[in-house]
Design an enzyme around this catalytic site. Structure first.
Site, mmCIF file in Angstrom:
data_model
loop_
_atom_site.group_PDB
_atom_site.id
_atom_site.type_symbol
_atom_site.label_atom_id
_atom_site.label_comp_id
_atom_site.label_asym_id
_atom_site.label_seq_id
_atom_site.Cartn_x
_atom_site.Cartn_y
_atom_site.Cartn_z
ATOM 1 N N HIS A 157 -1.989 -6.725 -12.109
ATOM 2 C CA HIS A 157 -1.095 -5.875 -12.835
ATOM 3 C C HIS A 157 -1.314 -5.494 -14.188
ATOM 4 O O HIS A 157 -1.057 -4.584 -14.696
ATOM 5 C CB HIS A 157 0.303 -6.752 -12.864
ATOM 6 C CG HIS A 157 1.122 -6.710 -11.554
ATOM 7 N ND1 HIS A 157 1.560 -7.984 -11.027
ATOM 8 C CD2 HIS A 157 1.550 -5.668 -10.666
ATOM 9 C CE1 HIS A 157 2.220 -7.572 -9.855
ATOM 10 N NE2 HIS A 157 2.236 -6.100 -9.913
ATOM 11 N N ARG B 292 0.820 9.359 4.396
ATOM 12 C CA ARG B 292 0.055 8.805 5.558
ATOM 13 C C ARG B 292 0.550 7.523 5.960
ATOM 14 O O ARG B 292 0.900 6.567 5.283
ATOM 15 C CB ARG B 292 -1.523 8.499 4.790
ATOM 16 C CG ARG B 292 -2.254 8.078 6.072
ATOM 17 C CD ARG B 292 -3.713 7.940 5.396
ATOM 18 N NE ARG B 292 -3.848 6.969 4.437
ATOM 19 C CZ ARG B 292 -5.011 6.613 4.005
ATOM 20 N NH1 ARG B 292 -5.925 7.557 4.275
ATOM 21 N NH2 ARG B 292 -5.252 5.564 3.023
ATOM 22 N N GLU C 12 -11.763 11.549 9.646
ATOM 23 C CA GLU C 12 -12.568 10.476 9.025
ATOM 24 C C GLU C 12 -13.363 9.866 9.952
ATOM 25 O O GLU C 12 -14.568 9.015 9.769
ATOM 26 C CB GLU C 12 -11.645 9.340 8.657
ATOM 27 C CG GLU C 12 -10.448 9.646 7.850
ATOM 28 C CD GLU C 12 -9.673 8.484 7.285
ATOM 29 O OE1 GLU C 12 -9.912 8.075 6.350
ATOM 30 O OE2 GLU C 12 -8.695 8.064 8.116
ATOM 31 N N ASN D 1 -14.505 9.664 2.247
ATOM 32 C CA ASN D 1 -14.644 8.195 2.013
ATOM 33 C C ASN D 1 -15.107 7.489 3.330
ATOM 34 O O ASN D 1 -16.251 6.786 3.331
ATOM 35 C CB ASN D 1 -13.919 7.383 1.278
ATOM 36 C CG ASN D 1 -13.008 8.016 0.082
ATOM 37 O OD1 ASN D 1 -13.808 8.977 -0.645
ATOM 38 N ND2 ASN D 1 -11.772 7.813 -0.514
ATOM 39 N N ASP D 2 -14.388 7.703 4.415
ATOM 40 C CA ASP D 2 -14.538 6.921 5.481
ATOM 41 C C ASP D 2 -15.477 7.846 6.381
ATOM 42 O O ASP D 2 -16.505 7.328 7.103
ATOM 43 C CB ASP D 2 -13.228 6.653 6.419
ATOM 44 C CG ASP D 2 -12.782 5.472 5.980
ATOM 45 O OD1 ASP D 2 -13.260 4.339 5.771
ATOM 46 O OD2 ASP D 2 -11.553 5.490 5.903
ATOM 47 N N ARG E 138 -18.962 1.498 3.208
ATOM 48 C CA ARG E 138 -18.833 2.178 1.955
ATOM 49 C C ARG E 138 -18.658 1.108 0.926
ATOM 50 O O ARG E 138 -18.600 1.408 -0.600
ATOM 51 C CB ARG E 138 -17.362 2.977 1.978
ATOM 52 C CG ARG E 138 -16.295 2.288 2.406
ATOM 53 C CD ARG E 138 -14.934 3.251 2.756
ATOM 54 N NE ARG E 138 -13.868 3.507 1.695
ATOM 55 C CZ ARG E 138 -12.888 3.889 1.887
ATOM 56 N NH1 ARG E 138 -12.596 4.448 3.028
ATOM 57 N NH2 ARG E 138 -12.054 4.151 0.972
ATOM 58 N N CYS F 110 -9.384 14.940 0.832
ATOM 59 C CA CYS F 110 -8.779 13.970 0.157
ATOM 60 C C CYS F 110 -9.669 12.790 -0.311
ATOM 61 O O CYS F 110 -9.228 11.665 -0.693
ATOM 62 C CB CYS F 110 -7.430 13.565 0.700
ATOM 63 S SG CYS F 110 -7.527 12.590 2.187
#
Ligand code: PEP
Ligand code: MG
Length: 591
Positions: A198, A341, A440, A463-464, A474, A511
């Site tokens: 946090h 998503r 992906e 990314n994937d 990754r 994205c």
């Protein structure tokens, strides 16, 4: 204990959790203290239990006082829940009864608390979920507060810092971080901490440069020691030489100049020199990111990662709780759209209460849409919540990790059933809600033309996609050198997906992290991408570049890149091209 003299230009490397550079003198707030424990006699137990109860009450009062002062600061109000968490921890059975049991066993309060905290810490260390593991910092923060009260140790309070300083502390609780006066605290560093604590989250939303996880910095420094914090690169330099000082002063000025200049792009459209309008949306995970995303001029949300609603809680969020979270983000982003998503847990995003199977190969296991399809009720609850929230703004639904037509059709069928259920129950929702999928997996790329006929939009998750296309984990540092966004195979894959979307006349967005890297902007334009979604901080940087590029140049560049055979060749060619087109930006390192 006397500290050894710090050498000039002592470089320390930690985890940069909030970008920017601060230069100043250190104010050492706290260090890791050694706590004494001693046995107590039978007839002292009652008094010691009372002393512990008194400490709990003192801590409660302190937290309520901080809460009252924080609630007057508008920009921090949304973080009040952290203080509520701390108040709840003060009532936690394991903490309170655990310590009392130790006292009853004949130990002083400090020693009893120390032992209980150690046990709790061990429990947290065994938790796989990084987010939950990081929550042990909240228990530690409450523990340190109690310990300070019990020992009467007068640690300096962050609220009392009288002059501008770089704060160094063994650990900073979120409550302390919230009390920071941005005028006085130029930056902070701590021995402890992780990327998703946090405290790190707050540092980013307060925009205070910060480096955490330095392990032993409190044992090296003293008040008044000159230092530099480079939160962008996770570096702290103690006792900088004149040369280093001058260099960082220059970097700081350039960084601040760039930030100001970038702020000027906030309300300008991302439009190319040949008049192609690109929409730049934000990737968001939680409400505390709203102020930053607003500041950077996000045009709605291209990826709302709902996993964060499930991470760090013992229970999965109810339909009503989810509606409230979605309503909040939709209201915030009005009139722009928000692409929600559905839960993408599994892989490296382990939600401890859900991902109960120990998978040998989680990246290829029960993750993304596969998980949702295997947990029908959980999936239906989320779909009901998204649909019911759709009356509060423009929502699009997106399914993650689709690897073929069957998964898409099953998902759509469940969505239709949920829609019928809601109509039957008299709940309003947007009947024309758009449905899209993340691209992906290599199979989704190869089937892009088929899938495009069955959805309203694609969003490419590079990314994937890169990890699955190139078979490179990754998150594995040993194969990181193979994780190449400009690999010719990736360019081909992106081209196939964009072509399929264009032929079918559906929207296509990108994205993954690639979208937020200005160096890729021309390639993405050349591919025909007119919608990019990224971490909000990258938006002005990408926009600045797009406004000086022509899509037609991107198309020519892409043809040239297609002639090349290796990622290195592609990357060198692109570097050269971008330096040639925008030397003032790409010849510098500050982008
Ligand atoms: C992606 O894979 O590119 C993506 C955006 O999703 P995530 O990073 O959440 O897996
Ligand atoms: Mg992904």
């Amino acid at each position: 204990m006397a500290k050894t003299e710090v050498a000039t230009d002592t470089y320390l490397v930690g985890i940069g959790v909030s970008p920017g550079i601060s230069i100043g003198e250190i104010n050492l707030l706290s260090h890791s203290a050694s706590i004494d424990e001693w046995p107590i006699a039978e007839d002292e137990i009652a008094a010691e239990l009372e002393r512990f109860q008194w400490a709990l009450q003192q801590a409660r009062e302190q937290l309520l006082e901080i809460k009252a002062s924080v609630s007057r600061k508008k920009h921090l109000r949304e973080h009040l829940y952290i203080l509520d968490t701390h108040l709840l921890i003060l009532e936690d059975e394991m903490l309170v009864q655990g310590t009392e049991k130790e006292i009853q066993g004949g130990l002083n309060s400090e020693g009893a608390l120390k032992r209980t905290l150690r046990k709790l810490r061990q429990m947290f260390e065994n938790i796989e979920d990084e987010y939950l593991r990081d929550r042990s910092s909240d228990v530690d923060a409450v523990g340190s507060r109690l310990m300070r009260i019990l020992t009467g140790e007068n640690e300096r309070s962050i609220a009392d810092i009288g002059h501008k300083a770089l704060v160094v502390a063994h650990d900073l609780s979120p409550a302390e971080t919230m009390q920071m006066d941005r005028e006085k605290v130029l930056g902070f560093v701590t021995d402890k901490g992780g990327q998703t604590s946090h405290t790190a989250i707050l540092a980013r939303s307060l925009e205070i440069p910060a480096v955490v996880g330095l392990e032993t910095i409190t044992s090296l420094v003293h008040d008044g020691l000159p230092a530099i914090i480079d939160g962008s690169n996770g570096i702290v330099i103690l006792k900088p030489s004149e040369e280093t000082f001058k260099e960082y002063l220059k970097r700081k000025q350039s960084y601040e100049y760039l930030e100001k200049e970038l702020h000027g792009f906030r309300d300008l459209p991302a439009i190319t020199t040949d008049n192609v309008r690109v929409t730049l949306r934000g990737n968001l995970e939680m409400a505390s990111e709203f102020p930053v995303s607003r500041k950077h001029g996000t045009e709605g949300v291209g990826l709302y990662r709902t996993e964060f609603l499930y991470l760090g809680h013992n229970e999965t969020p109810s339909e009503e709780e989810q509606i409230e979270a979605y309503r909040e983000i939709l209201t915030e982003m009005q009139p722009e759209s928000v692409t929600i998503r559905t839960l993408d847990c599994g892989g490296d995003k382990i939600v401890s209460q859900l991902n109960v199977h120990d998978e040998a190969n989680p990246a290829m296991g029960l993750r993304g849409i596969r998980f949702s399809l295997s947990e029908g009720n959980l999936f239906r609850t989320q779909l009901r919540a998204i649909l019911r929230a759709s009356v509060h703004g423009k929502v699009r639904i997106m399914f993650p990790m689709i690897s073929g037509v069957v998964e898409l059709q099953r998902s759509k069928r469940i969505l239709r059933e949920v829609q019928l259920e809601l109509t039957r129950d008299g709940h309003a929702f947007d009947p024309d809600i758009e449905i899209g999928i993340m691209i992906e997996t290599p199979s989704a790329v190869l089937l892009a033309d088929v899938l495009a006929e069955q959805v309203d939009f694609f969003s490419i998750g590079t990314n994937d996609l890169i990890q699955y296309c190139l078979a490179v984990d990754r998150g594995n540092e040993h194969v990181a050198y193979l994780y190449e966004p400009l690999h010719p195979a990736i360019l081909k894959a992106l081209q196939m997906v964009c072509r399929a979307a264009n032929n079918a006349g559906i929207d296509v967005c990108l994205c993954g992290e690639m979208a937020g890297e200005p160096i890729y902007a021309l390639v993405l334009l050349g591919l025909g991408l007119h919608e990019l979604s990224m971490n909000p901080g990258s938006i002005p940087r990408v926009k600045r570049v797009i406004r000086r590029l022509a899509k037609s140049d991107g198309e020519v560049l892409l043809q040239d890149l297609q002639q090349l055979q290796t990622a290195k060749e592609v990357s060198s060619h692109l570097d050269r091209k971008m330096r040639e087109l925008l030397p003032d930006i790409f010849d510098q390192s500050l982008i």
